[in-house]
Scaffold this active site. Structure first.
Site, mmCIF file in Angstrom:
data_model
loop_
_atom_site.group_PDB
_atom_site.id
_atom_site.type_symbol
_atom_site.label_atom_id
_atom_site.label_comp_id
_atom_site.label_asym_id
_atom_site.label_seq_id
_atom_site.Cartn_x
_atom_site.Cartn_y
_atom_site.Cartn_z
ATOM 1 N N SER A 142 -3.570 4.043 -1.854
ATOM 2 C CA SER A 142 -3.076 2.947 -2.691
ATOM 3 C C SER A 142 -4.283 2.182 -3.202
ATOM 4 C CB SER A 142 -2.186 2.015 -1.867
ATOM 5 O OG SER A 142 -1.944 0.790 -2.545
ATOM 6 N N TYR A 155 0.303 -3.350 5.231
ATOM 7 C CA TYR A 155 0.228 -2.275 4.241
ATOM 8 C C TYR A 155 -1.232 -1.967 3.908
ATOM 9 C CZ TYR A 155 1.347 0.530 0.117
ATOM 10 O OH TYR A 155 1.447 1.555 -0.790
#
Length: 204
Positions: A142, A155
Protein backbone atom coordinates in the site's frame (compact mmCIF):
# COMPACT_ATOMS: atom_id res chain seq x y z
CA UNK A 1 16.27 -13.82 -14.48
CA UNK A 2 14.62 -16.31 -16.83
CA UNK A 3 11.63 -15.19 -18.89
CA UNK A 4 8.36 -15.72 -17.02
CA UNK A 5 5.42 -16.87 -19.14
CA UNK A 6 2.18 -17.35 -17.22
CA UNK A 7 0.24 -18.81 -20.17
CA UNK A 8 -0.70 -22.38 -19.35
CA UNK A 9 0.86 -22.18 -15.90
CA UNK A 10 -0.82 -21.49 -12.57
CA UNK A 11 -1.00 -18.23 -10.65
CA UNK A 12 -2.18 -18.33 -7.05
CA UNK A 13 -4.10 -15.25 -5.90
CA UNK A 14 -5.14 -14.50 -2.33
CA UNK A 15 -8.01 -12.13 -1.63
CA UNK A 16 -9.37 -13.25 -4.99
CA UNK A 17 -13.08 -12.83 -4.24
CA UNK A 18 -13.17 -9.04 -4.31
CA UNK A 19 -11.31 -5.89 -5.25
CA UNK A 20 -7.94 -6.05 -6.93
CA UNK A 21 -7.62 -9.79 -6.41
CA UNK A 22 -10.80 -10.43 -8.41
CA UNK A 23 -9.78 -8.03 -11.17
CA UNK A 24 -6.34 -9.63 -11.45
CA UNK A 25 -8.02 -13.04 -11.72
CA UNK A 26 -10.23 -11.76 -14.55
CA UNK A 27 -7.24 -10.27 -16.35
CA UNK A 28 -5.09 -13.38 -16.13
CA UNK A 29 -7.96 -15.73 -17.02
CA UNK A 30 -8.27 -13.84 -20.30
CA UNK A 31 -4.61 -14.51 -21.01
CA UNK A 32 -4.76 -18.28 -20.69
CA UNK A 33 -3.44 -18.51 -17.15
CA UNK A 34 -4.61 -21.28 -14.83
CA UNK A 35 -5.76 -19.94 -11.46
CA UNK A 36 -5.89 -21.08 -7.85
CA UNK A 37 -8.05 -18.56 -6.02
CA UNK A 38 -7.93 -18.15 -2.24
CA UNK A 39 -10.34 -16.21 -0.05
CA UNK A 40 -12.20 -16.58 3.25
CA UNK A 41 -15.51 -15.54 1.64
CA UNK A 42 -16.85 -18.75 0.09
CA UNK A 43 -19.89 -17.19 -1.59
CA UNK A 44 -17.99 -14.33 -3.21
CA UNK A 45 -15.21 -16.71 -4.25
CA UNK A 46 -17.73 -18.98 -5.99
CA UNK A 47 -19.19 -15.97 -7.77
CA UNK A 48 -15.89 -14.82 -9.25
CA UNK A 49 -14.94 -18.39 -10.21
CA UNK A 50 -18.26 -18.78 -12.04
CA UNK A 51 -17.35 -15.78 -14.21
CA UNK A 52 -14.11 -17.33 -15.38
CA UNK A 53 -15.60 -20.04 -17.56
CA UNK A 54 -12.77 -20.01 -20.09
CA UNK A 55 -10.04 -20.68 -17.53
CA UNK A 56 -8.93 -23.63 -15.44
CA UNK A 57 -9.83 -22.41 -11.96
CA UNK A 58 -9.78 -23.99 -8.50
CA UNK A 59 -11.10 -22.24 -5.40
CA UNK A 60 -9.83 -22.60 -1.85
CA UNK A 61 -11.72 -21.17 1.12
CA UNK A 62 -9.03 -20.32 3.66
CA UNK A 63 -8.66 -18.05 6.67
CA UNK A 64 -5.09 -16.88 6.19
CA UNK A 65 -4.73 -16.41 9.96
CA UNK A 66 -4.90 -20.21 10.33
CA UNK A 67 -1.43 -21.52 9.52
CA UNK A 68 -2.52 -25.17 9.38
CA UNK A 69 -5.30 -24.33 6.92
CA UNK A 70 -2.88 -22.27 4.81
CA UNK A 71 -0.32 -25.06 4.54
CA UNK A 72 -3.02 -27.64 3.81
CA UNK A 73 -4.41 -25.43 1.03
CA UNK A 74 -0.93 -24.92 -0.41
CA UNK A 75 -0.40 -28.69 -0.53
CA UNK A 76 -3.76 -29.15 -2.24
CA UNK A 77 -2.97 -26.44 -4.78
CA UNK A 78 0.46 -27.90 -5.54
CA UNK A 79 -1.10 -31.33 -6.07
CA UNK A 80 -3.78 -30.03 -8.41
CA UNK A 81 -1.57 -27.52 -10.24
CA UNK A 82 1.79 -29.10 -11.09
CA UNK A 83 3.21 -25.91 -12.61
CA UNK A 84 2.90 -22.89 -10.30
CA UNK A 85 4.74 -19.85 -11.64
CA UNK A 86 3.31 -16.97 -9.64
CA UNK A 87 1.84 -15.95 -6.31
CA UNK A 88 -0.02 -12.65 -5.93
CA UNK A 89 -1.04 -11.77 -2.37
CA UNK A 90 -3.98 -9.38 -2.43
CA UNK A 91 -5.71 -10.48 0.77
CA UNK A 92 -5.98 -7.78 3.39
CA UNK A 93 -8.32 -5.75 5.49
CA UNK A 94 -8.55 -2.33 7.13
CA UNK A 95 -8.90 -1.10 10.69
CA UNK A 96 -9.85 2.51 11.41
CA UNK A 97 -9.36 4.24 14.73
CA UNK A 98 -6.75 6.21 16.62
CA UNK A 99 -4.45 4.79 19.29
CA UNK A 100 -6.81 5.73 22.13
CA UNK A 101 -9.74 3.94 20.46
CA UNK A 102 -7.99 0.79 19.30
CA UNK A 103 -7.47 -2.25 21.52
CA UNK A 104 -4.41 -4.46 21.29
CA UNK A 105 -6.65 -7.31 20.09
CA UNK A 106 -7.96 -5.19 17.23
CA UNK A 107 -4.46 -4.20 16.14
CA UNK A 108 -3.19 -7.78 16.38
CA UNK A 109 -6.15 -9.03 14.33
CA UNK A 110 -5.21 -6.75 11.44
CA UNK A 111 -1.55 -7.69 11.62
CA UNK A 112 -2.50 -11.37 11.52
CA UNK A 113 -4.54 -10.79 8.36
CA UNK A 114 -2.32 -8.37 6.46
CA UNK A 115 1.16 -9.46 7.50
CA UNK A 116 1.21 -12.99 8.86
CA UNK A 117 -1.33 -14.20 6.30
CA UNK A 118 0.99 -12.92 3.58
CA UNK A 119 4.03 -14.53 5.19
CA UNK A 120 2.24 -17.84 5.76
CA UNK A 121 0.97 -18.39 2.21
CA UNK A 122 4.32 -17.30 0.77
CA UNK A 123 6.25 -19.73 2.95
CA UNK A 124 3.78 -22.53 2.22
CA UNK A 125 3.98 -22.13 -1.56
CA UNK A 126 7.69 -21.40 -1.83
CA UNK A 127 8.72 -25.03 -2.49
CA UNK A 128 6.31 -25.22 -5.45
CA UNK A 129 7.50 -21.87 -6.79
CA UNK A 130 11.14 -22.93 -6.46
CA UNK A 131 10.38 -26.01 -8.57
CA UNK A 132 9.43 -23.84 -11.56
CA UNK A 133 12.07 -22.77 -14.09
CA UNK A 134 11.00 -19.18 -13.36
CA UNK A 135 8.53 -17.83 -10.80
CA UNK A 136 7.52 -14.53 -9.30
CA UNK A 137 5.95 -13.44 -6.01
CA UNK A 138 4.01 -10.17 -5.90
CA UNK A 139 2.91 -8.76 -2.56
CA UNK A 140 0.25 -6.08 -2.65
CA UNK A 141 1.37 -3.56 -0.05
CA UNK A 142 0.00 0.00 0.00
CA UNK A 143 1.07 3.60 -0.29
CA UNK A 144 0.72 3.41 3.50
CA UNK A 145 3.80 1.19 3.46
CA UNK A 146 5.67 4.33 2.40
CA UNK A 147 3.95 7.00 4.51
CA UNK A 148 1.78 6.51 7.59
CA UNK A 149 -1.26 8.75 8.24
CA UNK A 150 -3.08 9.35 11.51
CA UNK A 151 -5.95 7.03 12.32
CA UNK A 152 -4.40 4.09 10.43
CA UNK A 153 -1.70 2.85 12.79
CA UNK A 154 -2.39 -0.92 12.56
CA UNK A 155 -2.87 -0.79 8.80
CA UNK A 156 0.33 1.19 8.21
CA UNK A 157 2.30 -1.02 10.62
CA UNK A 158 1.14 -4.15 8.82
CA UNK A 159 1.89 -2.75 5.37
CA UNK A 160 5.32 -1.40 6.34
CA UNK A 161 6.03 -4.93 7.57
CA UNK A 162 4.84 -6.46 4.28
CA UNK A 163 7.27 -4.12 2.53
CA UNK A 164 10.11 -5.27 4.80
CA UNK A 165 9.19 -8.92 4.29
CA UNK A 166 9.16 -8.45 0.52
CA UNK A 167 12.54 -6.71 0.46
CA UNK A 168 14.21 -9.24 2.76
CA UNK A 169 12.75 -12.19 0.85
CA UNK A 170 13.91 -10.72 -2.45
CA UNK A 171 17.47 -10.65 -1.12
CA UNK A 172 17.18 -14.19 0.26
CA UNK A 173 16.05 -15.49 -3.13
CA UNK A 174 18.68 -13.70 -5.20
CA UNK A 175 20.32 -16.15 -7.55
CA UNK A 176 17.34 -18.52 -7.54
CA UNK A 177 14.56 -18.93 -10.09
CA UNK A 178 12.13 -16.99 -7.87
CA UNK A 179 11.91 -13.19 -7.95
CA UNK A 180 9.96 -10.99 -5.54
CA UNK A 181 8.25 -7.63 -5.90
CA UNK A 182 5.80 -5.42 -4.05
CA UNK A 183 3.14 -3.03 -5.30
CA UNK A 184 2.22 0.19 -3.46
CA UNK A 185 -1.24 1.33 -4.63
CA UNK A 186 -2.76 4.61 -3.51
CA UNK A 187 -6.54 5.07 -3.44
CA UNK A 188 -8.30 2.27 -5.32
CA UNK A 189 -12.05 1.74 -5.23
CA UNK A 190 -11.99 -1.81 -3.86
CA UNK A 191 -14.53 -1.58 -1.03
CA UNK A 192 -11.82 -2.24 1.58
CA UNK A 193 -13.25 0.43 3.89
CA UNK A 194 -16.75 -1.05 3.62
CA UNK A 195 -15.48 -4.58 4.28
CA UNK A 196 -12.93 -3.59 6.92
CA UNK A 197 -13.34 -2.99 10.61
CA UNK A 198 -13.61 0.04 12.85
CA UNK A 199 -12.37 0.21 16.41
CA UNK A 200 -15.23 -0.84 18.70
CA UNK A 201 -14.71 2.38 20.67
CA UNK A 202 -15.67 4.57 17.70
CA UNK A 203 -19.15 6.05 17.89
CA UNK A 204 -21.14 4.42 15.03
Amino acid sequence: MKHLDLTGSTTVITGAANGMGADIARLLAGRGTHLALIDHDAAALATIAAELTDAHVTTHVVDLRDDDAVFAAAASIAEGHPRINALITCAGSSMLGDIDQLTMEEMRWLTDVNLWGTVSITKALLPALRAAPAAHITHLASVYALAAPAGRIPYAVSKFAVRAFSEALRHELEGTSVSVGAVYPAGVRTGIILHGRYAAAIDP
